[in-house]
Design a protein around this motif. Structure first.
Motif, PDB file in Angstrom:
ATOM      1  N   GLY A 119       0.821  -1.203   0.000  1.00 13.01           N
ATOM      2  CA  GLY A 119       0.000   0.000   0.000  1.00 13.01           C
ATOM      3  C   GLY A 119       0.856   1.254   0.000  1.00 13.01           C
ATOM      4  O   GLY A 119       1.913   1.297   0.631  1.00 13.01           O
ATOM      5  N   HIS A 120       0.390   2.285  -0.706  1.00 16.01           N
ATOM      6  CA  HIS A 120       1.128   3.530  -0.854  1.00 16.01           C
ATOM      7  C   HIS A 120       0.190   4.721  -0.674  1.00 16.01           C
ATOM      8  O   HIS A 120      -0.946   4.705  -1.146  1.00 16.01           O
ATOM      9  CB  HIS A 120       1.741   3.657  -2.256  1.00 16.01           C
ATOM     10  CG  HIS A 120       2.623   2.520  -2.657  1.00 16.01           C
ATOM     11  ND1 HIS A 120       2.154   1.244  -2.836  1.00 16.01           N
ATOM     12  CD2 HIS A 120       3.944   2.474  -2.930  1.00 16.01           C
ATOM     13  CE1 HIS A 120       3.154   0.452  -3.186  1.00 16.01           C
ATOM     14  NE2 HIS A 120       4.244   1.167  -3.251  1.00 16.01           N
ATOM     15  N   ASP A 173      -0.058  -1.823  -5.044  1.00 16.52           N
ATOM     16  CA  ASP A 173       0.630  -2.659  -6.020  1.00 16.52           C
ATOM     17  C   ASP A 173       0.754  -4.056  -5.410  1.00 16.52           C
ATOM     18  O   ASP A 173       0.569  -4.239  -4.201  1.00 16.52           O
ATOM     19  CB  ASP A 173       2.013  -2.095  -6.351  1.00 16.52           C
ATOM     20  CG  ASP A 173       2.513  -2.553  -7.719  1.00 16.52           C
ATOM     21  OD1 ASP A 173       1.839  -3.398  -8.347  1.00 16.52           O
ATOM     22  OD2 ASP A 173       3.572  -2.074  -8.155  1.00 16.52           O
ATOM     23  N   SER A 174       1.056  -5.029  -6.246  1.00 16.37           N
ATOM     24  CA  SER A 174       1.176  -6.388  -5.736  1.00 16.37           C
ATOM     25  C   SER A 174       2.226  -7.157  -6.524  1.00 16.37           C
ATOM     26  O   SER A 174       2.578  -6.796  -7.649  1.00 16.37           O
ATOM     27  CB  SER A 174      -0.166  -7.123  -5.820  1.00 16.37           C
ATOM     28  OG  SER A 174      -0.568  -7.280  -7.175  1.00 16.37           O
ATOM     29  N   ALA A 175       2.724  -8.208  -5.919  1.00  6.72           N
ATOM     30  CA  ALA A 175       3.674  -9.100  -6.580  1.00  6.72           C
ATOM     31  C   ALA A 175       3.452 -10.505  -6.048  1.00  6.72           C
ATOM     32  O   ALA A 175       3.213 -10.689  -4.851  1.00  6.72           O
ATOM     33  CB  ALA A 175       5.117  -8.654  -6.320  1.00  6.72           C
ATOM     34  N   SER A 228       6.810   0.232  -4.046  1.00  9.71           N
ATOM     35  CA  SER A 228       6.893  -0.017  -5.479  1.00  9.71           C
ATOM     36  C   SER A 228       7.339   1.260  -6.185  1.00  9.71           C
ATOM     37  O   SER A 228       6.584   2.230  -6.281  1.00  9.71           O
ATOM     38  CB  SER A 228       5.526  -0.459  -6.026  1.00  9.71           C
ATOM     39  OG  SER A 228       5.547  -0.516  -7.433  1.00  9.71           O
ATOM     40  N   LEU A 229       8.560   1.272  -6.676  1.00  8.41           N
ATOM     41  CA  LEU A 229       9.077   2.472  -7.341  1.00  8.41           C
ATOM     42  C   LEU A 229       8.278   2.830  -8.592  1.00  8.41           C
ATOM     43  O   LEU A 229       7.978   4.014  -8.802  1.00  8.41           O
ATOM     44  CB  LEU A 229      10.554   2.282  -7.672  1.00  8.41           C
ATOM     45  CG  LEU A 229      11.474   2.097  -6.459  1.00  8.41           C
ATOM     46  CD1 LEU A 229      12.908   1.848  -6.925  1.00  8.41           C
ATOM     47  CD2 LEU A 229      11.423   3.296  -5.528  1.00  8.41           C
ATOM     48  N   PRO A 230       7.896   1.866  -9.440  1.00  4.66           N
ATOM     49  CA  PRO A 230       7.067   2.238 -10.597  1.00  4.66           C
ATOM     50  C   PRO A 230       5.723   2.838 -10.186  1.00  4.66           C
ATOM     51  O   PRO A 230       5.238   3.777 -10.812  1.00  4.66           O
ATOM     52  CB  PRO A 230       6.872   0.907 -11.337  1.00  4.66           C
ATOM     53  CG  PRO A 230       8.030   0.079 -10.934  1.00  4.66           C
ATOM     54  CD  PRO A 230       8.310   0.457  -9.507  1.00  4.66           C
ATOM     55  N   MET A 231       5.113   2.302  -9.115  1.00  2.00           N
ATOM     56  CA  MET A 231       3.833   2.845  -8.672  1.00  2.00           C
ATOM     57  C   MET A 231       4.009   4.246  -8.084  1.00  2.00           C
ATOM     58  O   MET A 231       3.198   5.148  -8.342  1.00  2.00           O
ATOM     59  CB  MET A 231       3.201   1.925  -7.630  1.00  2.00           C
ATOM     60  CG  MET A 231       1.862   2.419  -7.100  1.00  2.00           C
ATOM     61  SD  MET A 231       0.601   2.583  -8.405  1.00  2.00           S
ATOM     62  CE  MET A 231       0.066   0.863  -8.530  1.00  2.00           C
ATOM     63  N   LEU A 232       5.070   4.456  -7.297  1.00  2.00           N
ATOM     64  CA  LEU A 232       5.309   5.787  -6.741  1.00  2.00           C
ATOM     65  C   LEU A 232       5.516   6.808  -7.849  1.00  2.00           C
ATOM     66  O   LEU A 232       4.990   7.925  -7.782  1.00  2.00           O
ATOM     67  CB  LEU A 232       6.517   5.761  -5.810  1.00  2.00           C
ATOM     68  CG  LEU A 232       6.931   7.107  -5.192  1.00  2.00           C
ATOM     69  CD1 LEU A 232       5.780   7.743  -4.433  1.00  2.00           C
ATOM     70  CD2 LEU A 232       8.153   6.936  -4.296  1.00  2.00           C
TER      71      LEU A 232
END
Length: 251
Positions: A119-120, A173-175, A228-232
């Motif tokens: 979560g972000h 985001d998730s992985a 998550s760097l891409p999500m941020l």
């Protein structure tokens, strides 16, 4: 541009530093168990993984956003994050106890894989600044959400979603992680004995001793670390028209 990290996590701080960003670390002081319990009592049901991590990320970011740091009001963007690991429909937070950590590892290995929810939340607390022409301007808050949902009042959004509302953006985001098939009890005992898994979601870290026990990651590896760097990057662009390199530290 200053980024405040509503966390004292060395892993999140290191992840940002490796990306050229030196955040200001501030402990949020949020009672995570109480916040989750209050939300579940209001709903009358358990929170899903995405709901839990987004709720706590939001709480942490707002706990820091209106605080003074080193005697000065926060002036920049505030990031709060939270993680939970889901195996066969069951959410795993921090085990705290070695016996719990060992039991969770046995369950995770039996399942073979699980989903890490990350979560972000980013809150805009940039203060007045000067435009190129010398005029004073106030950076506007993020655009309101078209859904009309008030994010601060309960569970937030579903898997891999992004929500913009008022002065903040929330995303999940998730992985999916797949564990080594041949990990044996001695390896579990040795890993738990290091104490590394006791205070992390799911009882493992991919940036530590557990990396050798994870054979595959489907999703952003940084999401498993807790940010998550891409999500941020996407949150900054969509919510605040801020580019990733705006946060890079100057040498």
């Amino acid at each position: 541009m200053r980024l405040y990290l509503a966390s004292t996590s060395p892993a999140r701080r290191s992840l940002l530093a490796q990306s050229g960003i030196e955040p200001v670390l501030v402990a949020p002081g949020v009672d995570e168990d109480a916040a989750a319990a209050d939300a579940e009592a209001t709903l009358g049901r358990a929170l899903s993984g995405p709901e839990l991590v987004s709720l706590l990320a939001l709480a942490k970011a707002h706990a820091v956003a209106d605080r003074s740091v080193a005697g000065h009001p926060v002036d920049g963007l505030v990031f709060g994050g939270d993680s939970a690991f889901e195996v066969a429909g069951r959410l795993y937070g921090k085990p705290h106890d070695p016996a719990v950590a060992r039991a969770r590892w046995r369950e995770m290995l039996a399942a073979g894989s699980g989903v890490l929810w990350s979560g972000h939340c980013v809150v805009d607390r940039r203060r007045d600044r000067v435009a190129p022409n010398g005029a004073e301007v106030r950076v506007p808050p993020a655009a309101p959400s078209s859904s009309g949902r008030e994010l601060r009042c309960g569970p937030l959004l579903g898997a891999d979603g992004l929500e913009v509302r008022g002065d903040h953006v929330v995303a999940v985001d998730s992985a999916r992680l797949t564990f080594a098939e041949d990990m044996d009890p001695d390896e579990i005992d040795a890993y738990v004995a290091t104490d590394e898994p006791l205070e992390v979601a799911g009882a493992f870290t991919i940036d530590g001793r557990a990396a050798a026990y994870i054979s595959r990651i489907d999703g952003a590896p940084s999401a498993v670390v807790g940010l998550s760097l891409p999500m941020l990057r996407r949150m900054l662009r969509v919510g605040f028209d801020v580019t990733w390199h705006d946060l890079w530290s100057t040498l």
